[in-house]
Each structure stands twice: as C-alpha cells, then as structure tokens.
Write a protein that holds these residues in place. Structure first.
Motif, PDB file in Angstrom:
ATOM      1  N   LYS A 415      80.571 -24.981 -21.237  1.00 22.05           N
ATOM      2  CA  LYS A 415      80.899 -26.214 -21.947  1.00 22.05           C
ATOM      3  C   LYS A 415      80.773 -27.425 -21.026  1.00 22.05           C
ATOM      4  O   LYS A 415      80.222 -28.457 -21.412  1.00 22.05           O
ATOM      5  N   GLN A 416      81.263 -27.283 -19.770  1.00 26.72           N
ATOM      6  CA  GLN A 416      81.184 -28.389 -18.818  1.00 26.72           C
ATOM      7  C   GLN A 416      79.739 -28.656 -18.396  1.00 26.72           C
ATOM      8  O   GLN A 416      79.314 -29.805 -18.278  1.00 26.72           O
ATOM      9  N   GLU A 417      78.983 -27.580 -18.163  1.00 34.63           N
ATOM     10  CA  GLU A 417      77.580 -27.765 -17.788  1.00 34.63           C
ATOM     11  C   GLU A 417      76.798 -28.473 -18.888  1.00 34.63           C
ATOM     12  O   GLU A 417      75.977 -29.356 -18.608  1.00 34.63           O
ATOM     13  N   ASP A 420      77.660 -32.133 -18.878  1.00 34.76           N
ATOM     14  CA  ASP A 420      76.986 -32.814 -17.780  1.00 34.76           C
ATOM     15  C   ASP A 420      75.486 -32.951 -18.048  1.00 34.76           C
ATOM     16  O   ASP A 420      74.867 -33.954 -17.672  1.00 34.76           O
ATOM     17  N   LYS A 440      77.608 -34.674 -12.485  1.00 38.07           N
ATOM     18  CA  LYS A 440      78.715 -33.718 -12.429  1.00 38.07           C
ATOM     19  C   LYS A 440      79.996 -34.415 -12.853  1.00 38.07           C
ATOM     20  O   LYS A 440      80.293 -35.523 -12.381  1.00 38.07           O
ATOM     21  N   ASP A 441      80.716 -33.796 -13.768  1.00 36.83           N
ATOM     22  CA  ASP A 441      82.020 -34.302 -14.219  1.00 36.83           C
ATOM     23  C   ASP A 441      81.964 -35.757 -14.689  1.00 36.83           C
ATOM     24  O   ASP A 441      82.821 -36.580 -14.368  1.00 36.83           O
TER      25      ASP A 441
END
Length: 540
Positions: A415-417, A420, A440-441
């Motif tokens: 989900k985070q990738e 990003d 990133k982030d």
C-alpha cells in the motif's frame, strides 16, 4: 492632416467607467456629443447635452437595438476623406456630417461566456455595430480619432487641452493600431467560442457541426500586461501577455504583494511550480520547489511547514534562489522557514498578516498570491513557436489513479509503495524528459531531469539523493526503500537496474516497449514491484 479639430464625437460604450468625465471634457472644448441608448442616458443624467443617434440618422433604433449605427450618415461621417473633393461633395449632397472622434467599447462577449450564460444571451452579446464603427474610424485615422480603451481617456483629454481641442496624427495612428488589435481580439474570442465552446456543447456532439479542436484558422489573442527587463538573457527583449479569456487562473493573474519586478525566467519557473502544486490542490498541504523549470523538491505532509521542510531537504543546494509554491495559505512559521535562505519567488493561494510581515523584511523577494489553484485536470491547449509556425496541442491533463495501474511483476506493490509510486508519477509529469523521480513517504528523494538517456537520469537522481543524505546527516539516502517513476518506458533494463542499485523497491512506468518482457523479468529477478500506467508524460 497632422492635427484634427474635434467638433463632433460619437460615444457608445458598454463600460461606463470614466464616461461622464470624458463627456465633460469634450463639452468643455465645444464638442457636439452624439450617443446611443444607455450611453446617452448616462451622459444626460450628468447634465450634458447629447444628440441621439436616431436624430443624426433619421432612423429609430430598431430590432432590439441590433440596428442603430449601421447607417450611411454614421459610416459616411467616419469614412469620408476630408480633403477629397468627391467625398466632400457626397457628404454635402446627402447631408452627412463629419464625425471626428469615436469612443466605443464593445458588448462584453467574453464576460458573458465566462459567467455561463445561455446560448441566446451569448449570441446577443456579439457586437456588430461597435466593431464596424471602430474599423471605419481606424481606417480613416488621418481624419478621425478612435478610442476603444477607457485607460486612454486621460491621454485624449490631455492632448485636447494641449492642442486647442485637436488631436495629433501620431496619437491617431497609435489609437488606430490599438483599435484593430482590440477588434481582432474580440473576433478571436467569438471564433474560439464557436470552435471550442458552442460546438462542443451541441446536443449531437461537435461532429454534427464538423467541429474540431484544431480549426483551419487559429485565432489567438493576448493582451500585454507588462514589459519585462529582458528575456532569458539580457540581450533578449521580453513582455508578459495575458490570455483574453475571462476567469482564467494562473501566474499571469496572480497578485504580486511585494518584491521587485518578475523577470522572464521568474515567470517561467513560477508557472512550472504553480502547475505542479495544483496537482495536489484539494489534498494534504503540499510544497514544490522549482529551479530552472524543474522541481528539485516536492512533498506533502500534515502542515505547510512540514511540507516545505521535506521538499527543501531533497536538494538544499538547488533550492537556493529557487521558486517555492504551496497549495495552502502561508502562515508565520512557514514564512520564517522559507526566508531563512535566499528565495526568488513564493506562490500561495493566500498569506496571513504575520506571514506577510515576515516576507516584507525581504524586500527583493516576490510574493505572489493566487486566490485559488487551477484544476490540474482542466482542458486547454499549450503552444510552442517553431521557425515559421506554431505547434498547438491539448494540455497534458492526464492523471492516473490507483485503479488505473496494472501490476506486471510477480510481486505487487505494498500500500505504501503504491502511494509513493502515484506520488512520484505526479511529479514526473512536470519534470523535463527523460524524467526519473524517486519518492518515499510523500516526498521526493531524488530527481533526474532533461538527460539524453534514461539511465543517466536514474543515476543523477540517485546521486542527488545520496548528496542530500550526506548534507542532512542521514544514515542512508531516501532512495533506499523508495518508489521510482519514469515518465516514459524503460527501453532497456539498464535504467531499471540503476534504480535497483539506488535502493528502489517499486517502479511505476508507462510500459509499451518492445523490451517490456525483458524489463519485467529484470524487475522480478531483483524482487521489485512494478506497475504500468499505459500513459506517457514526455515534457520538452
């Protein structure tokens, strides 16, 4: 004729600003005032003596005012060459009196379109008599003065005062040139509405009218806002022009609160920053820092201050002397952080009193307030001149959402990738090709722009991330565990492997190369997650 005495003036204006003062000045010089409808009413209410156009022509205004000035006694009085015996004889035979000054501004067509009026009202705001009088008077500028802009009233009055009620030829030539530019812009707005507005709202679609976004003749009209000190370089001349359409929101419409005049390069860079920050319009606070038309740092965060700090950390060297744009009003803390280094221009929707006071201490810093942000998905066109011509294309308003991407590797992004990836993709759209963006982030980690091959862009972006980490004292560059976006497909796996070496774990790219399978296999072998967008974002 060098100087012409103004004996009779015809006034017919939609914009009544300055009308009464002008009428009073003309009356002071003994000028007979001839007027129409609402213009005549406004002058009479100010106590001025006015002759109705119907009295001059002998015909009443008719057909809902569509026919009032289209008459030989009007156009004969405008077009007659005063030192031509045949013209003078015709005027005498048909009792046509000379008209020495025309003051006209046209029905508010563009404004009517901009406020969303229905088609019949738009059509009624296509002025016919006004442009006809303007063109007649401008053609005969040797004998007639034509004023289409209220901002020229003062200069006209000064000239009459200085020359005993006469106008000099140089002024009439300047006013005539301005008048033709005015009617050209007016007709351009109408032509563009028929081509791009009216046709594309036709119930049967534009095809029923044979319409196309690219008509055979492309009318373009812009109004000069300001002369600039110089262009990209001191030996080049430059000016800022504003689009004729009403309601357009952009850098050209921004309010400059403080600072010295913007240069050509300032405007170009500010526009790049403004368009990119608009991608994050209604979402979390976002900050964009641009240098030489490329973003060197972009971030979203919980506050404008945190977004600025994260964007700045991406490339503290390039940010010096850069352009900062935010999608939120400026507060004192953010203003303090921005002014801690030399910044050329700051752009935001608004700024509170404390922020303005902080910026005011930096007298050369330009603060631009836009009031709002444009819709990044809005339609429109971009233009580029080439030798002997003009390239026109629809603006790149393409956007990709989570549902639009296709996972092509064995491993799907987390989900985070994926978040990003999508963030990096938005930024890459605004980076000069070949574009590589690590993120990133919610912030950029490294940006590679404008290289002749994608491999070098990937390496440069990774090097910039490493340099940023060393300057900040971080244990590792933010490319470790990042997502990387490529504005076009990887033609070979080498660019992808450079991203792997930089520590990226996820990739977003358009796909579509004949070597896609080779690139996908390389991504799988490296344990990357990769998604295809099916959309390219070249930016030249």
């Amino acid at each position: 004729m060098t100087q012409v005495k103004i004996s009779r003036a015809l006034l017919s204006v939609s914009d009544k600003d300055g009308l009464v003062e002008l009428g009073q000045a003309l009356a002071r010089h003994g000028v007979e005032l001839v007027s129409t409808g609402g213009t005549a009413k406004a002058l009479r209410e100010a106590g001025l003596e006015v002759r109705d156009i119907s009295d001059l022509t002998g015909f009443p205004e008719m057909m809902d005012g569509r026919v009032k000035t289209l008459h030989p006694k009007v156009h004969g009085g405008l077009l007659a060459v005063r030192d031509n015996d045949e013209h003078v004889a015709a005027m005498a035979a048909h009792e046509i009196g000379a008209i020495d000054l025309v003051v006209v501004n046209l029905y508010p067509f563009a404004e009517t379109v901009a406020r969303g009026a229905e088609r019949p009202e738009i059509i009624e705001n296509i002025d016919i008599g006004g442009p006809s009088m303007v063109r007649s008077a401008a053609k005969n500028h040797a004998h007639v003065a034509i004023v289409t802009d209220p901002s020229d009233y003062a200069a006209l009055v000064e000239s009459l005062d200085a020359h005993d009620g006469k106008t000099p030829l140089a002024m009439r030539i300047r006013l005539a040139a301005k008048a033709y530019a005015h009617t050209a812009a007016y007709d351009s707005a109408i032509a563009n509405w028929f081509a791009w507005g009216d046709a594309f709202t036709h119930p049967e679609g534009p095809e029923a009218l044979g319409a196309t976004p690219f008509p055979e003749t492309m009318p373009v009209a812009f109004s000069r806002v300001d002369m600039l000190r110089y262009g990209e370089n001191p030996h080049q001349q430059a000016a800022l022009y504003r689009g004729a359409s009403v309601g357009t929101q952009g850098i050209a419409q921004a309010e400059q609160v403080q600072g010295k005049a913007l240069s050509y390069n300032n405007y170009n860079d500010a526009d790049a920053a403004f368009e990119l920050v608009a991608e994050f319009g209604g979402e979390d606070p976002a900050c964009v820092i641009v240098k030489h038309a490329n973003p060197c740092g972009v971030a979203v965060s919980g506050s404008a201050l945190d977004a600025y700090k994260a964007a700045f950390a991406c490339d503290t060297v390039s940010a010096f002397g850069g352009i900062v744009a935010l999608n939120r009003p400026l507060d004192a803390q953010t203003a303090e952080a921005i002014t801690a280094i030399f910044t050329e221009v700051v752009i935001a929707p608004d700024a509170d009193d404390e922020a303005r006071a902080i910026f005011a201490k930096k007298k050369n810093l330009r603060l631009l307030l836009t009031g709002s942000l444009p819709d990044a998905a809005r339609p429109g066109f971009s233009m580029k001149t080439i030798a002997g011509g003009l390239l026109i294309q629809s603006r790149d308003n393409g956007r990709i959402a989570e549902a639009d991407v296709q996972t092509v590797t064995t491993r799907a992004p987390t989900k985070q990738e994926l978040a990003d990836c999508l963030f990096a993709w938005r930024v890459a759209k605004h980076v000069k090709s070949n574009a590589i963006v690590y993120a990133k982030d919610g912030s950029t980690a490294g940006v590679g722009a404008g290289q002749m091959n994608r491999l070098e862009s990937a390496r440069i972006a990774a090097w910039k991330a490493k340099d940023a980490a060393e300057k900040a004292g971080w244990p590792e560059p933010r490319t470790i565990g990042s997502a990387v976006a490529s504005d076009a497909f990887f033609p070979f796996a080498d660019g992808l492997m450079a991203a792997v070496e930089a520590g990226a774990t996820a990739v977003i790219q358009p796909g579509g190369s004949i070597r896609d399978e080779e690139v996908i296999a390389a991504a799988d072998e490296a344990g990357l997650a990769m998604v295809f967008t099916g959309m390219r974002h070249f930016r030249h």
